[in-house]
Design a protein around this motif. Sequence first.
Motif, short mmCIF file in Angstrom:
data_model
loop_
_atom_site.label_atom_id
_atom_site.label_comp_id
_atom_site.label_asym_id
_atom_site.label_seq_id
_atom_site.Cartn_x
_atom_site.Cartn_y
_atom_site.Cartn_z
N ALA A 1 63.95 63.59 36.21
CA ALA A 1 64.67 62.71 37.13
C ALA A 1 63.78 62.25 38.28
O ALA A 1 64.01 61.20 38.88
CB ALA A 1 65.91 63.42 37.66
N ALA A 2 62.76 63.07 38.59
CA ALA A 2 61.89 62.74 39.72
C ALA A 2 60.72 61.85 39.31
O ALA A 2 59.89 61.49 40.15
CB ALA A 2 61.37 64.04 40.34
N MET A 3 60.64 61.50 38.06
CA MET A 3 59.46 60.74 37.62
C MET A 3 59.59 59.25 37.95
O MET A 3 60.69 58.76 38.17
CB MET A 3 59.25 60.98 36.12
CG MET A 3 58.75 62.41 35.95
SD MET A 3 58.13 62.90 34.37
CE MET A 3 57.02 61.66 33.84
N PRO A 4 58.45 58.56 37.99
CA PRO A 4 58.46 57.16 38.42
C PRO A 4 59.38 56.30 37.56
O PRO A 4 59.37 56.40 36.34
CB PRO A 4 56.99 56.72 38.22
CG PRO A 4 56.20 57.97 38.21
CD PRO A 4 57.09 59.04 37.69
N GLY A 5 60.15 55.48 38.26
CA GLY A 5 60.97 54.48 37.58
C GLY A 5 62.28 55.00 37.01
O GLY A 5 63.10 54.21 36.53
#
Lengths: 264, 801
Positions: free
Chosen positions: B63-67
């Motif tokens: 969920a914290a990853m880019p985009g």
Amino acid sequence: MYDFAYHKPSSLADAVKLLAEDPDAKPISGGMTLLPALKHRLNMPTALIDLSGIAELRGIKREGDAIVIGAMVKHFEVATDPQIMAAIPALARMAATIGDTQVRNRGTIGGSLANNDPAADYPAAALALGATLITDRRQIPADDFFVGMFTTAMEPGELLIGVSFPIPEKAGYAKLRNPASRYSMTGVFVAKGPKGVGVGVNGAASCAFRQKEMEAALAANWSPEAVANIRQPANDLNSDIHGSAEYRANLVTVMAKRAVADAG
Amino acid sequence: MNVTTHPSEGIGASVRRREDLRFLSGRGQYTDDLNRPGQLHAWILRSPYAHARIDGIDTAAAAAMPGVQAVYTAADIEAAGLGGIPCGWQVTGKGGQVMAEPMHPVLASGKVRHVGDPVAVVVAETRNQARDAAEAIAVSYTPLPALSTMAAALAPGAPLLHDDAPGNVCFDWEIGDAAATDAAFATAHKVVRFETTNNRLVPNAMEPRAAIGDYDPHSGEHTLYTTSQNPHVIRLLMGAFVLKVPEHRLRVVAPDVGGGFGSKIYHYAEEAIVTWSAAQLKRPVKWTCERSEAFLSDAHGRDHVTTAELALDREGKFLGLRVSTLANMGAYLSTFAPAVPTYLSATLLAGVYTTPAIHGQVKAVFTSTVPVDAYRGAGRPETTYLLERLVDVAAREMGMDRIEIRRKNFIRPDQFPYQTPVALQYDSGDYEATLREALRGADYAGFEARRAEAKARGRLRGIGVSTYLEACGIAPSKLVGQLGARAGLYEVANIRVHPTGSVSVFTGTHSHGQGHETTFAQLVSEQLGVPLSQVEIVHGDTGKIPFGMGTYGSRSLAVGGSAMVKAMDKIIAKGRKIAAHLLEASVEDIEFSNGQFRVAGTDRAKAFAEISMAAYVPHNYPIEEIEPGLEETAFYDPKNFTYPGGCHICEVEIDPETGEVAVVAFTACDDVGRVINPMIVEGQIQGGLAQGIGQALIENTVYDAEGQLLSASFNDYAMPRATQIPSFGVSTSTTLCTHNPLGVKGCGEVGAIGSPPAVINAVVDALRDYGVTHVEMPATPLKIWSIIHAKDGAALPAAAE
């Protein structure tokens, strides 16, 4: 695919330098194997070094009693080059059976030899013809080049620049395609030349190999009958859902017979 | 029917396919070609295990990853109150036992049940970002024993895939009269026994599945663009059962679709996922299936294991037939799955023969594999293969000729309508006619010379025959309702005549390669006398078309075309009233033909376009009597199935050294009822034959004991190629369907239904000197070589004596 840097050097020296600077970079020629692997995320190179801009890797020429083919020469060019068709027609015919039209217009002989897929076509021809693989730093006899599945004698960062095939007196090729992938299930390339008789086998084992019992038999009697009763031991051959080791062992004999007939 | 004013465009003309220009020039608009403003991309994380308990899913890193806009798991789906993926058919088994119908969650809940079962969804700005984030989801699994085969699932003490499906059995069903069949066997001169597995296939439509969910927060309307054969069915199933969105808030669009073969009938989880997540995120969400993902998520086909016994009298007349089938349902029930081995398969056990007593049993089994459902032919290829192999085996055991035993048992033309012992009543057919034509076309009489010539070349040549029928044009709603269908199977057409006389046809059927835009336009051109160029066929958008059931089971012309005929009848009836007014004649005196409304026996007439203009500019018009406008809708509910059939003859040559089988000749004579466009019919039959040859010779779906799919890409799943397909000799021989207005029967599936046994009968015939009585599909080089090798005790058999 994962992200990667992209370089397109215009000289061999630049390509070798880029590869030396980054051990996780990969050279790419036609990309017929590497691109699907990247799309499936099976491979994560930091950079791709595109070899298509390097003139030194192109060209087909006759040098004395050999045909020298640049690493970036495409299968379609091998299949249709007048010099190859005249000097080693079996090699041209082999190239015409690789993949499909699209693959033959992208895939290269150098890419195929350096990748050393067990089911690729060319390694059997290189072994049977006694070819010499030419890299940026040395010349390697085919017998020493193909080491194992997807493995060659080349060092990390070493680049294949071409291959020299001695012109044989006669040569022939026969293979059975895998019904699904259409790669070679088992193929046999036979040649009779200045260095003697060569029999190269692809598709059957983890790496292309020479069938020396057949070579001896053909040296004594160049005819399909000479190999018809020679049995390839099944022990070390591949077995999968398409072909058992025993089946492939049978195909070595059958394809050898047909290759000799093809050679005439 | 009227005679057309445009003989090159009406019924019977090989009009070139109008849709092909856009398809062949790359201008088709497929789902993946569509992109909505602000569109996000979904990637689905799938189970790597065949059967495992999900102990936990950690999505925090993803969920914290880019985009990344959202990561959803079963917990989110359940919290939102979504339903499971519904099944469209409920089979009732022996003793009134209703089938086990376990929950099919949108995302795997608690357990995964096949490799490829969706576990989580990432929605991100780009497809690559979504895929990156999916790799960061940590799922902890406890692997459970795989149930890769029906035998494993039925083994005593086998673990349960679903807690509410005891013994991993979905249903145990029967048809026919067991006692009468036992009695027939008791009097038999001979009983022939045959066992076979109908190999599991992956459909592999050229266009992989794709779906885009869109949501308008102002109107509250959801839109789903999807690769579907039946957009209204998807709207009903997904709206009513999964998302709980009413029809007027849900539009489903199936634009150009690149092949379906059944695999795009079903409602799939991905459709619900993109539609629901688009509404959550207030942005469009797109998902496009990877080819390798399709192998793990498109419903597979076939996979029946069957034992059959045929009782014969001394002369070779069939007295009774007993059949017992295990049918693989896969891990969950796909939309039509329970109907395939039962009502689409066992009801055909009479075939083209007069077998008086038949008893069939089907046990449907859950396994830890991809769900199995209808694939081109759907149940009918399985039964046809069984029967046509069984008849060949019986001929051999009886010492009878293969053609003679068929002729002896054919239902004769004077026996129609023919009531079979397994529910169906055939309306028409002439099996001798198609057999005779195929034998002639194949030069059957000259075969032995060709066999001898091949033998001199070291090749084993064989010939095989299949005389078959199938039931399609599905289906009478009342009947299928009694059999467990949860929907009607009528079709609808709305015909909108525009003021100048051009015509838009809104059909509930869907074309995904069949050429409806051409065939249906020919039908309209014929009946209304309007040039083809003035006719438009509209399909695939629930926002435009009335509620129809879509395209499958070779139903589009027989059911959808019949609805068009009914709607056009209404158009003509109204046109006659308008014409009567304008021509100052009585309605009874107005005839319609060649696009002209004419006072009978006079030269006083009004053209179709004059009538349509009058309908929309009703200045001089019987306005007290009829409404303005010229637009009619008709629903058509078929009275019976249709029964195409025919004869397929295959010739093969086997290379005994390699085991390779080459189809060197193939002749088909099919009775598909009235032919609207012969070129399209031939194309449909050729395509079906190619698929049948693929099943017979090379296609196979292989799972290992751990439930991993070994044939999970084109590297290992063999598809037929042009070089493996002969130049077909295809012809038609027509008897008309007696119960629909066009006399049509359907041609979409006959090729795939009739051909596999013809191929295998030819292979067995080629190997007759080796004492071979049966070869299971697919007859791969390895299999054939192994048979020859085993019989010979040597790798290289003598090619000639």
